[in-house]
Design a protein around this motif. Structure first.
Motif: not given
Ligand SMILES: [Zn+2]
Length: 149
Positions: A75-78, A98-101, A109-111, A124
């Motif tokens: 998880v990069y951010t959410f 979430g934005i997943i790295e 990164r993919l949401p 994170c």
């Protein structure tokens, strides 16, 4: 023969649908076939992953295609959505987007929604795994993420 109208669900009860274009069509074709694939440069000396997808590599200008990824990442951010804002998710609050790295490359990164978890437990750098699930209201299949054990 029924005389009721065919669409008993109000459109607002269904989530927005993707609108594939020439750059994203490969992504949606892959998910429809049960694979999570991301755009990648075909140049053997480059092999850059790209999100959003492009028809030519942003680093070396070589052609690109879609290659399967592991679906594992962090998880990069959410955000925790607590108010009804998007049709299709109005009765399922709160939920986490979430934005997943992805592990394949830093910055790739993919949401996606992070599901099957209490929102307060999301953090994170949490390790997650993608799964593909049908999107109600159409023929699309979308990635969601669950905690990787
Ligand atoms: Zn390249």
């Amino acid at each position: 023969m029924s005389t009721t109208t065919e669409h008993t669900d109000a459109p607002a009860s269904l989530p927005p649908q993707p609108a594939p274009d020439v750059d994203t069509q490969g992504f949606w074709e892959a998910t429809a076939n049960g694979r999570l694939a991301m755009c990648r440069c075909i140049n053997p000396q480059c092999r850059l992953w790209m999100m959003p997808p492009l028809d030519a590599c942003r680093k070396c200008a070589a052609p690109t295609n879609f290659e399967e990824v592991s679906g594992q990442g962090s998880v990069y951010t959410f955000v925790v959505q607590r108010q009804a804002a998007v049709s299709g998710y109005l009765d399922n609050l709160p939920y986490v987007v979430g934005i997943i790295e992805l592990d394949e490359q830093p910055g790739l990164r993919l949401p996606g929604r992070i599901v099957d978890i209490i929102p307060e437990d999301v953090h994170c750098d949490m390790r997650v795994q993608a799964a593909l699930e049908p999107l109600p209201g159409g023929d699309y299949v979308v990635p969601v993420f669950r905690v990787l054990h």
